[in-house]
Design a protein around this motif. Structure first.
Motif, PDB file in Angstrom:
ATOM      1  N   GLU A 132       0.828  -1.208   0.000  1.00 53.85           N
ATOM      2  CA  GLU A 132       0.000   0.000   0.000  1.00 53.85           C
ATOM      3  C   GLU A 132       0.864   1.259   0.000  1.00 53.85           C
ATOM      4  OE1 GLU A 132      -2.568  -0.416   3.409  1.00 53.85           O
ATOM      5  OE2 GLU A 132      -3.582  -2.159   2.540  1.00 53.85           O
ATOM      6  N   ALA A 133       1.935   1.252   0.786  1.00 54.34           N
ATOM      7  CA  ALA A 133       2.823   2.415   0.848  1.00 54.34           C
ATOM      8  C   ALA A 133       3.514   2.636  -0.501  1.00 54.34           C
ATOM      9  CB  ALA A 133       3.861   2.233   1.957  1.00 54.34           C
ATOM     10  N   LEU A 134       4.007   1.565  -1.107  1.00 52.22           N
ATOM     11  CA  LEU A 134       4.663   1.675  -2.411  1.00 52.22           C
ATOM     12  C   LEU A 134       3.666   2.151  -3.470  1.00 52.22           C
ATOM     13  CD1 LEU A 134       7.148   1.316  -4.184  1.00 52.22           C
ATOM     14  CD2 LEU A 134       6.519  -1.080  -4.445  1.00 52.22           C
ATOM     15  N   ASP A 135       2.479   1.551  -3.478  1.00 46.51           N
ATOM     16  CA  ASP A 135       1.446   1.965  -4.433  1.00 46.51           C
ATOM     17  C   ASP A 135       1.116   3.443  -4.259  1.00 46.51           C
ATOM     18  OD1 ASP A 135       1.253  -0.578  -5.523  1.00 46.51           O
ATOM     19  OD2 ASP A 135      -0.566  -1.117  -4.423  1.00 46.51           O
ATOM     20  N   ASP A 136       1.021   3.883  -3.011  1.00 44.76           N
ATOM     21  CA  ASP A 136       0.701   5.285  -2.732  1.00 44.76           C
ATOM     22  C   ASP A 136       1.755   6.218  -3.336  1.00 44.76           C
ATOM     23  OD1 ASP A 136      -0.905   7.356  -1.477  1.00 44.76           O
ATOM     24  OD2 ASP A 136       0.764   7.581  -0.074  1.00 44.76           O
ATOM     25  N   VAL A 137       3.011   5.832  -3.248  1.00 47.70           N
ATOM     26  CA  VAL A 137       4.084   6.669  -3.802  1.00 47.70           C
ATOM     27  C   VAL A 137       4.030   6.671  -5.326  1.00 47.70           C
ATOM     28  CG1 VAL A 137       6.591   6.912  -4.066  1.00 47.70           C
ATOM     29  CG2 VAL A 137       5.618   6.419  -1.819  1.00 47.70           C
ATOM     30  N   VAL A 138       4.095   5.499  -5.943  1.00 50.33           N
ATOM     31  CA  VAL A 138       4.217   5.440  -7.408  1.00 50.33           C
ATOM     32  C   VAL A 138       2.938   5.851  -8.132  1.00 50.33           C
ATOM     33  CG1 VAL A 138       6.109   3.778  -7.373  1.00 50.33           C
ATOM     34  CG2 VAL A 138       3.743   2.947  -7.566  1.00 50.33           C
ATOM     35  N   ASP A 139       1.799   5.732  -7.468  1.00 55.84           N
ATOM     36  CA  ASP A 139       0.539   6.125  -8.101  1.00 55.84           C
ATOM     37  C   ASP A 139       0.239   7.614  -7.941  1.00 55.84           C
ATOM     38  OD1 ASP A 139       0.104   3.558  -9.042  1.00 55.84           O
ATOM     39  OD2 ASP A 139      -1.117   2.973  -7.323  1.00 55.84           O
ATOM     40  N   ASN A 140       1.089   8.312  -7.222  1.00 59.86           N
ATOM     41  CA  ASN A 140       0.895   9.749  -7.026  1.00 59.86           C
ATOM     42  C   ASN A 140       2.031  10.581  -7.608  1.00 59.86           C
ATOM     43  OD1 ASN A 140      -1.677  10.213  -5.522  1.00 59.86           O
ATOM     44  ND2 ASN A 140      -0.759   8.603  -4.272  1.00 59.86           N
ATOM     45  N   ILE A 141       2.826   9.960  -8.460  1.00 60.38           N
ATOM     46  CA  ILE A 141       3.870  10.679  -9.198  1.00 60.38           C
ATOM     47  C   ILE A 141       3.593  10.457 -10.678  1.00 60.38           C
ATOM     48  CG2 ILE A 141       6.333  10.900  -9.686  1.00 60.38           C
ATOM     49  CD1 ILE A 141       6.864   9.738  -6.889  1.00 60.38           C
ATOM     50  N   SER A 142       3.386  11.533 -11.399  1.00 64.46           N
ATOM     51  CA  SER A 142       3.106  11.431 -12.832  1.00 64.46           C
ATOM     52  C   SER A 142       4.383  11.676 -13.634  1.00 64.46           C
ATOM     53  CB  SER A 142       2.044  12.447 -13.245  1.00 64.46           C
ATOM     54  OG  SER A 142       2.569  13.758 -13.173  1.00 64.46           O
ATOM     55  N   LEU A 143       4.303  11.369 -14.912  1.00 65.01           N
ATOM     56  CA  LEU A 143       5.428  11.681 -15.791  1.00 65.01           C
ATOM     57  C   LEU A 143       5.654  13.191 -15.844  1.00 65.01           C
ATOM     58  CD1 LEU A 143       4.869   9.227 -18.795  1.00 65.01           C
ATOM     59  CD2 LEU A 143       6.575   9.058 -16.965  1.00 65.01           C
ATOM     60  N   ALA A 144       4.598  13.969 -15.739  1.00 67.88           N
ATOM     61  CA  ALA A 144       4.735  15.430 -15.715  1.00 67.88           C
ATOM     62  C   ALA A 144       5.504  15.867 -14.473  1.00 67.88           C
ATOM     63  CB  ALA A 144       3.367  16.097 -15.761  1.00 67.88           C
ATOM     64  N   ASP A 145       5.244  15.241 -13.332  1.00 64.84           N
ATOM     65  CA  ASP A 145       5.984  15.549 -12.101  1.00 64.84           C
ATOM     66  C   ASP A 145       7.470  15.256 -12.300  1.00 64.84           C
ATOM     67  OD1 ASP A 145       3.563  16.168 -10.773  1.00 64.84           O
ATOM     68  OD2 ASP A 145       3.334  14.090 -10.064  1.00 64.84           O
ATOM     69  N   MET A 146       7.756  14.101 -12.890  1.00 61.48           N
ATOM     70  CA  MET A 146       9.159  13.736 -13.143  1.00 61.48           C
ATOM     71  C   MET A 146       9.812  14.715 -14.108  1.00 61.48           C
ATOM     72  SD  MET A 146       9.577   9.637 -13.439  1.00 61.48           S
ATOM     73  CE  MET A 146      11.295   9.858 -13.833  1.00 61.48           C
ATOM     74  N   ALA A 147       9.099  15.090 -15.159  1.00 62.00           N
ATOM     75  CA  ALA A 147       9.652  16.022 -16.148  1.00 62.00           C
ATOM     76  C   ALA A 147       9.950  17.368 -15.500  1.00 62.00           C
ATOM     77  CB  ALA A 147       8.674  16.182 -17.312  1.00 62.00           C
ATOM     78  N   GLU A 148       9.061  17.817 -14.630  1.00 58.91           N
ATOM     79  CA  GLU A 148       9.282  19.093 -13.941  1.00 58.91           C
ATOM     80  C   GLU A 148      10.521  19.022 -13.051  1.00 58.91           C
ATOM     81  OE1 GLU A 148       6.985  21.812 -10.651  1.00 58.91           O
ATOM     82  OE2 GLU A 148       5.775  20.823 -12.195  1.00 58.91           O
TER      83      GLU A 148
END
Length: 141
Positions: free
Chosen positions: A115-131
């Motif tokens: 659940e903790a891992l899912d919460d992290v990876v499901d709340n970071i978008s490619l747009a967040d990474m690009a920024e």
């Protein structure tokens, strides 16, 4: 949970596509050069991403790859699950038929980890990474 090279490189491939999203298609050769990853290896990674519908390929001289949705609408979790499968730390989290699930005290720990891992990876978008990439590399946003 250990993410394989396929998952790590797949995230980098998708980051390149996100960074170039408004500029049209991007050739795999350009991604390989930009990310310093073998083009042959990227060919293996791009296939499941294309089959899943996250990426579209275009043939020809102006061909290449492009995201099928805006970078803000694609999460890291979605990409990782396509390339890695389940993000569960142990198989029994995904296997409700486990004969020990009613009495296993460690199962709740594994579920909380997932659940903790899912919460992290499901709340970071490619747009967040690009920024973040643009900030770290001092690129105008």
């Amino acid at each position: 949970m250990k993410i394989s090279t396929k998952g790590r490189y797949g995230i980098r491939l998708m980051l390149s596509l996100a960074l170039h999203y408004d500029k049209g298609t991007l050739a795999l050769k350009s991604i390989a050069r930009e990310q310093d990853i073998s083009e042959k290896y990227l060919e293996q990674i791009i296939n499941p991403l294309t089959k899943s519908g996250l990426v579209k390929s275009y043939r020809g001289a102006q061909g290449g790859y492009i995201l099928t949705r805006e970078p803000k609408d694609i999460t890291i979790g979605e990409v990782l699950r396509i390339l890695e499968g389940s993000l569960s730390p142990v198989d029994c989290v995904d296997n409700p038929m486990c004969p020990n699930s009613d009495t296993c005290v460690s199962l709740s720990i594994w579920k909380k980890m997932k659940e903790a891992l899912d919460d992290v990876v499901d709340n970071i978008s490619l747009a967040d990474m690009a920024e973040e990439y643009k900030e770290k590399n001092h690129i105008e946003i």
